[in-house]
Design a protein around this motif. Structure first.
Motif, PDB file in Angstrom:
ATOM      1  N   TYR A  97      -8.969  -4.663  -0.822  1.00  0.00           N
ATOM      2  CA  TYR A  97     -10.426  -4.807  -0.816  1.00  0.00           C
ATOM      3  C   TYR A  97     -10.820  -6.290  -0.809  1.00  0.00           C
ATOM      4  O   TYR A  97     -11.700  -6.708  -0.043  1.00  0.00           O
ATOM      5  N   ARG A  98     -10.147  -7.086  -1.642  1.00  0.00           N
ATOM      6  CA  ARG A  98     -10.462  -8.520  -1.700  1.00  0.00           C
ATOM      7  C   ARG A  98     -10.072  -9.225  -0.411  1.00  0.00           C
ATOM      8  O   ARG A  98     -10.792 -10.114   0.068  1.00  0.00           O
ATOM      9  N   ALA A  99      -8.946  -8.826   0.167  1.00  0.00           N
ATOM     10  CA  ALA A  99      -8.541  -9.430   1.438  1.00  0.00           C
ATOM     11  C   ALA A  99      -9.567  -9.118   2.527  1.00  0.00           C
ATOM     12  O   ALA A  99      -9.934  -9.998   3.322  1.00  0.00           O
ATOM     13  N   LEU A 100     -10.043  -7.884   2.550  1.00  0.00           N
ATOM     14  CA  LEU A 100     -11.066  -7.524   3.530  1.00  0.00           C
ATOM     15  C   LEU A 100     -12.353  -8.308   3.303  1.00  0.00           C
ATOM     16  O   LEU A 100     -13.019  -8.714   4.260  1.00  0.00           O
ATOM     17  N   ALA A 101     -12.704  -8.541   2.035  1.00  0.00           N
ATOM     18  CA  ALA A 101     -13.904  -9.320   1.722  1.00  0.00           C
ATOM     19  C   ALA A 101     -13.772 -10.757   2.206  1.00  0.00           C
ATOM     20  O   ALA A 101     -14.771 -11.412   2.518  1.00  0.00           O
ATOM     21  N   LEU A 102     -12.529 -11.245   2.261  1.00  0.00           N
ATOM     22  CA  LEU A 102     -12.267 -12.597   2.753  1.00  0.00           C
ATOM     23  C   LEU A 102     -12.141 -12.634   4.275  1.00  0.00           C
ATOM     24  O   LEU A 102     -11.928 -13.696   4.860  1.00  0.00           O
ATOM     25  N   GLY A 103     -12.245 -11.475   4.910  1.00  0.00           N
ATOM     26  CA  GLY A 103     -12.160 -11.409   6.359  1.00  0.00           C
ATOM     27  C   GLY A 103     -10.768 -11.176   6.896  1.00  0.00           C
ATOM     28  O   GLY A 103     -10.540 -11.227   8.106  1.00  0.00           O
ATOM     29  N   ASP A 104      -9.815 -10.930   5.999  1.00  0.00           N
ATOM     30  CA  ASP A 104      -8.428 -10.726   6.422  1.00  0.00           C
ATOM     31  C   ASP A 104      -8.141  -9.246   6.650  1.00  0.00           C
ATOM     32  O   ASP A 104      -8.504  -8.402   5.822  1.00  0.00           O
ATOM     33  N   THR A 105      -7.471  -8.946   7.749  1.00  0.00           N
ATOM     34  CA  THR A 105      -7.134  -7.547   8.051  1.00  0.00           C
ATOM     35  C   THR A 105      -5.635  -7.348   8.260  1.00  0.00           C
ATOM     36  O   THR A 105      -5.206  -6.251   8.645  1.00  0.00           O
ATOM     37  N   THR A 106      -4.825  -8.368   8.009  1.00  0.00           N
ATOM     38  CA  THR A 106      -3.403  -8.259   8.343  1.00  0.00           C
ATOM     39  C   THR A 106      -2.442  -8.571   7.199  1.00  0.00           C
ATOM     40  O   THR A 106      -1.277  -8.181   7.266  1.00  0.00           O
ATOM     41  N   ALA A 107      -2.863  -9.272   6.179  1.00  0.00           N
ATOM     42  CA  ALA A 107      -1.940  -9.686   5.117  1.00  0.00           C
ATOM     43  C   ALA A 107      -1.253  -8.481   4.496  1.00  0.00           C
ATOM     44  O   ALA A 107      -1.893  -7.497   4.133  1.00  0.00           O
ATOM     45  N   ALA A 108       0.064  -8.556   4.388  1.00  0.00           N
ATOM     46  CA  ALA A 108       0.834  -7.459   3.807  1.00  0.00           C
ATOM     47  C   ALA A 108       2.222  -7.965   3.453  1.00  0.00           C
ATOM     48  O   ALA A 108       2.675  -9.006   3.949  1.00  0.00           O
ATOM     49  N   PHE A 109       2.904  -7.253   2.598  1.00  0.00           N
ATOM     50  CA  PHE A 109       4.272  -7.589   2.231  1.00  0.00           C
ATOM     51  C   PHE A 109       5.131  -7.552   3.495  1.00  0.00           C
ATOM     52  O   PHE A 109       4.962  -6.659   4.338  1.00  0.00           O
ATOM     53  N   PRO A 110       6.045  -8.520   3.676  1.00  0.00           N
ATOM     54  CA  PRO A 110       6.849  -8.574   4.909  1.00  0.00           C
ATOM     55  C   PRO A 110       7.581  -7.256   5.173  1.00  0.00           C
ATOM     56  O   PRO A 110       8.221  -6.699   4.287  1.00  0.00           O
ATOM     57  N   SER A 111       7.466  -6.764   6.389  1.00  0.00           N
ATOM     58  CA  SER A 111       8.026  -5.451   6.729  1.00  0.00           C
ATOM     59  C   SER A 111       9.540  -5.401   6.559  1.00  0.00           C
ATOM     60  O   SER A 111      10.093  -4.382   6.103  1.00  0.00           O
ATOM     61  N   GLU A 112      10.247  -6.489   6.909  1.00  0.00           N
ATOM     62  CA  GLU A 112      11.703  -6.492   6.759  1.00  0.00           C
ATOM     63  C   GLU A 112      12.092  -6.421   5.294  1.00  0.00           C
ATOM     64  O   GLU A 112      13.042  -5.721   4.925  1.00  0.00           O
ATOM     65  N   ALA A 113      11.361  -7.144   4.456  1.00  0.00           N
ATOM     66  CA  ALA A 113      11.648  -7.116   3.023  1.00  0.00           C
ATOM     67  C   ALA A 113      11.338  -5.747   2.439  1.00  0.00           C
ATOM     68  O   ALA A 113      12.062  -5.247   1.567  1.00  0.00           O
ATOM     69  N   LEU A 114      10.275  -5.110   2.931  1.00  0.00           N
ATOM     70  CA  LEU A 114       9.924  -3.767   2.462  1.00  0.00           C
ATOM     71  C   LEU A 114      11.025  -2.781   2.824  1.00  0.00           C
ATOM     72  O   LEU A 114      11.425  -1.939   2.023  1.00  0.00           O
ATOM     73  N   ALA A 115      11.543  -2.879   4.039  1.00  0.00           N
ATOM     74  CA  ALA A 115      12.615  -1.989   4.461  1.00  0.00           C
ATOM     75  C   ALA A 115      13.864  -2.175   3.603  1.00  0.00           C
ATOM     76  O   ALA A 115      14.549  -1.206   3.273  1.00  0.00           O
ATOM     77  N   SER A 116      14.153  -3.405   3.215  1.00  0.00           N
ATOM     78  CA  SER A 116      15.329  -3.659   2.379  1.00  0.00           C
ATOM     79  C   SER A 116      15.156  -3.049   0.998  1.00  0.00           C
ATOM     80  O   SER A 116      16.127  -2.593   0.389  1.00  0.00           O
TER      81      SER A 116
END
Length: 211
Positions: free
Chosen positions: A188-207
């Protein structure tokens, strides 16, 4: 924490979760419900109908079988007892179900904004988020749809309603519920800042999934 061996132990631990959940604004008044399997795996305790989660005592829990029969405790279980029962039926590894009404998770789902896992804790505890379309509370449709999602996720948003988080023990189920809502707040806060992409790195999530 001391080991959980008895019904009294489980109810005491769930009562603690209820108090913290209300204090943190994850649920209001008599909303939400909590359950845990009793040792042996064929019965579970679930909060009784109309109970306030920050005022729970052992007498406020109903004992149910996985077949849906009441065997003791409070005379009337939560209207959502089927939500817990069906999940236990399809997930023998799950020993606790925490159903709360976190505001940000429900809001983001309602506006069509996926909850993003941003921090390491979000990624480790939540891992993935399932979504259950709206069904009336206490209905077979809701319980069955949640159980279907539980085959793939440990955290689910019940649209226009709340969330369901699962764990091998009470502590893990509640950690997941708290981190799901924290991830929703961060999104919600990221969206309020105008960000729509920030997320935990996908490769790290898979590990993490294979850890």
């Amino acid at each position: 924490m001391k080991p959980v061996h008895t019904r009294e132990d489980l109810c005491e631990r769930l009562a603690e979760v209820g108090r913290i959940a209300v204090e943190r604004g994850l649920v209001l008044a008599s909303g939400g419900n909590l359950s845990a399997r009793l040792p042996g795996g064929d019965e579970f305790v679930v909060t009784g109908a109309g109970t306030w989660l920050d005022r729970l005592e052992e007498a406020d829990f109903t004992v149910m079988t996985l077949a849906g029969e009441r065997t003791g405790g409070a005379a009337k279980p939560s209207s959502e007892w089927k939500l817990h029962q069906r999940t236990y039926q399809v997930r023998p590894d799950v020993n606790c179900v925490v159903h709360l009404h976190p505001q940000h998770a429900v809001l983001l789902d309602a506006v069509g904004a996926p909850i993003r896992l941003i921090s390491l804790d979000h990624a480790y505890y939540v891992r993935s988020v399932g979504t259950v379309p709206y069904h009336p509370n206490g209905s077979d449709e809701l319980a069955e749809a949640a159980a279907e999602q539980a085959l793939r996720h440990d955290c689910m948003v019940l649209s226009h309603h709340g969330c369901s988080s699962l764990g091998a023990d009470i502590g893990m189920a509640f950690r997941r519920a708290m981190n799901l809502e924290e991830a929703a707040v961060a999104t919600y806060r990221a969206l309020a800042l105008g960000d729509t992409t920030a997320a935990f790195p996908s490769e790290a999530l898979a590990s993490l999934h294979h850890a």
